[in-house]
Design an enzyme around this catalytic site. Structure first.
Site, PDB file in Angstrom:
ATOM      1  CG  ASN A 411      -1.848   1.175   1.219  1.00 40.61           C
ATOM      2  OD1 ASN A 411      -2.137   1.824   0.510  1.00 40.61           O
ATOM      3  ND2 ASN A 411      -2.990   0.825   1.981  1.00 40.61           N
ATOM      4  CG  ASP A 412       1.578   3.099   3.628  1.00 41.55           C
ATOM      5  OD1 ASP A 412       0.640   3.796   3.301  1.00 41.55           O
ATOM      6  OD2 ASP A 412       1.900   2.711   4.912  1.00 41.55           O
ATOM      7  CB  VAL A 413       5.940   0.555  -0.933  1.00 42.02           C
ATOM      8  CG1 VAL A 413       6.495   0.307   0.427  1.00 42.02           C
ATOM      9  CG2 VAL A 413       5.190  -0.427  -1.533  1.00 42.02           C
ATOM     10  CB  ALA A 452       1.631   5.658   6.236  1.00 35.45           C
TER      11      ALA A 452
END
Lengths: 485, 107
Positions: A411-413, A452
């Site tokens: 997700n965040d990456v 995050a």
């Protein structure tokens, strides 16, 4: 035979250095680990059976061997049984054990000092004759390693246990306003208590000296406060940092016992661990200072511009068609793949597509999974070819020529906000540019945000389709669909 | 000031050792592909298990009647061994997976 002990310690120290060096290359890494283990074995056996004057079995050998045997059996079982996905937790636990050992050594040594003072009647002598010029009862050079070993070992132990609990979801985040301030106060209080203890013992004040235990209590509190507020995303950094703490605690023992192998090993891990922490921080775009004062983590779920739009849900059948007729597919594995234990079926999908003539690669973000390199370990476990795992710097240029990107539980990456939205908490973090690809498919359990705690604009991209479900089930469906076509 | 200088003078070998080891540690880690960071952290984790030696020493010199030292020392040796053995075995398990594919030329 006098110097045999020192020579064994020399072999041990060199074993650590050479071992760590070899561990830095994939081909020789396993050998490196064995060499380090060999060095450790030599050093431990030397401690058991040699003294500075020659062959001499150490006292209480029965208890020692029993404890080592017990530790070996339990340690091996724990290490062998743990799932590959739970590896970071395991490392954290073992790290905590090292910290605990360092703290226990300090507790015993401190008790020995107190006993000596009572037994040798120092107080009476000083009362009668005064303290000789330039004489201290417990010199700083002896006190410092004991108290530092206690403080650092305790923080490392408590912190590692909390980190372990957080990684396996048993402990949630906990933070309150002014936490950094409190942390700093506790840290200063630890120093003050440690000094009071030193002062108390050297001035032979009357009354029981509780300062040693006050120091320990404060160190426990600091260990809790230190790790509690930090979000799961930063746990690798914390574990790496605590790892180097334990190294320093071990080095303190080296000072205390004038023991070179402890000193060398401890300092080596202390510095290597610190650098590793810095490298990880860089990859996650966090400053080490922020992590240190407990500021890191998902402290702003509100941060970042709100993202809205429609999310397009897709079916496994469509995705299967898309991939089968693509010429290039990149798989972006994330933590979701790890929790779902989907690495094997992921490899199966890769194999089937490769047979169909599709060029399949994996894009590995430095902090994908829970620790740098965690994804590589997982995928390697399911026999994915080493050269199919491409690191971020090398793969980013390939996305524009890619037909389908399959994001599996990451997700965040892959959040474009890291590039476009300066208010986002992850702004500036290097990401995989999956939005450059022609088609994006995201395998995800729900629309829940990642570590995050922010929305991902990628999911609202018109090119992006969402395939909801457990990563393993979804991948299995894809495998079946591609086969059926 | 005098104290600090004499402390440095008395421990100069240690200071050399520590300084050099810090550089060695930095050098060893700086050029490692991020692929190996987890195993490396685990390996370093096993190495600081060298604190076990301290636990052995402290338990080794405990008097037979000093039950506190014996019990606490026993726990110390036990957890120290856990750190060493567990650390090396876990690292070996991780690295075992890398070794299966020697033809991987792309590092």
């Amino acid at each position: 035979m006098q110097h045999l002990l020192e020579i064994c310690y020399l072999i041990g120290s060199f074993g650590f250095i050479i071992g760590l060096k070899l561990m830095g290359q994939p081909d020789s890494a396993r050998k490196g680990n064995l060499i380090a283990a060999f060095g450790m074995a030599v050093a431990v056996f030397a401690t058991l059976f040699l003294s500075k004057t020659g062959f001499q079995v150490i006292g209480n050998i029965g208890y020692i061997l029993a404890a080592i045997l017990l530790g070996t059996v339990v340690g091996t079982l724990m290490a062998k049984r743990v799932q590959m996905t739970a590896m970071p937790e395991m490392v954290s636990i073992f790290n905590g054990m090292g910290g605990l050992a360092a703290a226990l050594i300090s507790i015993i040594e401190w008790r020995n000092i107190e006993h000596e003072i009572i037994e040798s009647n120092v107080a009476e002598m000083v009362a009668n004759f005064g303290l000789p010029e330039g004489f201290t009862i417990v010199p700083m050079s002896h006190y410092l390693p004991i108290i530092a070993g206690l403080i650092i070992g305790t923080i490392s132990f408590v912190g590692s246990i909390i980190a372990w609990g957080k990684l396996n979801g048993k402990i949630g985040d906990f933070r309150f306003a002014g936490q950094q301030f409190i942390n700093a106060i506790v840290l200063i209080a630890i120093m003050a208590a440690a000094y009071m203890n030193y002062h108390h013992v050297n001035t032979l004040e009357a009354g029981t000296n509780v300062w040693f235990y006050v120091t320990m209590g404060l160190a426990i509190i600091y260990g809790l406060l230190f790790v509690f507020p930090i979000g799961g995303a930063d746990m690798p950094v914390v574990i790496s940092l605590l790892n180097s703490f334990t190294g320093v605690a071990a080095a303190c023992g080296g000072f205390l016992y004038d023991n070179n192998v402890m000193l060398m090993g401890g300092v080596l891990v202390g510095s290597a661990g610190t650098i590793l922490t810095v490298v990880m921080c860089k990859a996650m775009n966090r400053s080490l200072t922020n992590v240190l004062i407990g500021m890191a983590g998902s402290n702003s779920s509100s941060g970042g511009a709100a993202v809205s739009g429609n999310v397009r849900e897709v079916q496994a059948t469509d995705v299967a068609v898309m991939m089968k007729y693509a010429s290039k597919v990149i798989i972006v594995p994330g933590y979701g793949l790890a929790v779902a234990q989907a690495q094997h079926v992921c490899h199966e999908l890769e194999n089937i597509l490769t047979e169909e003539g599709v060029d399949v690669k994996y894009a590995i973000h430095p902090v994908a999974g829970r620790m740098p390199g965690h994804m590589n370990v997982l995928l390697a476990e399911s026999n994915v070819e080493y050269d199919k795992l491409i690191e971020m710097e090398h793969i980013n240029s390939e996305f524009p020529t890619t037909d389908v990107v399959l994001v599996v539980g990451a997700n965040d990456v892959v959040n474009p906000a890291a590039k476009t939205d300066p208010t986002s908490p992850i702004y500036g973090m290097p990401i995989l540019d999956v939005d450059q690809a022609k088609q994006i498919v995201v395998l995800k359990r729900s629309m829940k945000s990642g570590y995050a705690g922010i929305e991902n604009a990628l999911f609202f991209d018109p090119k992006c389709g969402m395939l909801f479900g457990d990563a393993k089930d979804s991948l299995q469906k894809l495998v079946n669909e591609v086969k059926a076509l | 000031m005098e104290q600090i200088l004499s402390f440095i003078g008395n421990n100069i070998t240690y200071i050399y050792l520590i300084g050099l080891m810090i550089f060695v540690g930095i050098e060893l880690i700086s050029h490692v592909p991020s692929v190996l960071h987890t195993p490396l952290m685990s390996g370093a984790n096993a190495i600081h298990g060298v604190v076990l030696i301290g636990a052995i020493i402290v338990l080794g010199k405990a008097e037979a009647t000093d039950y506190f030292s014996i019990v606490v020392g026993f726990v110390g040796v036990f957890v120290g061994t856990l750190n060493v053995i567990g650390g090396f075995v876990v690292t070996d398990r991780m690295l075992e997976m890398f070794k299966k594919k020697p033809k991987g030329g792309n590092k």
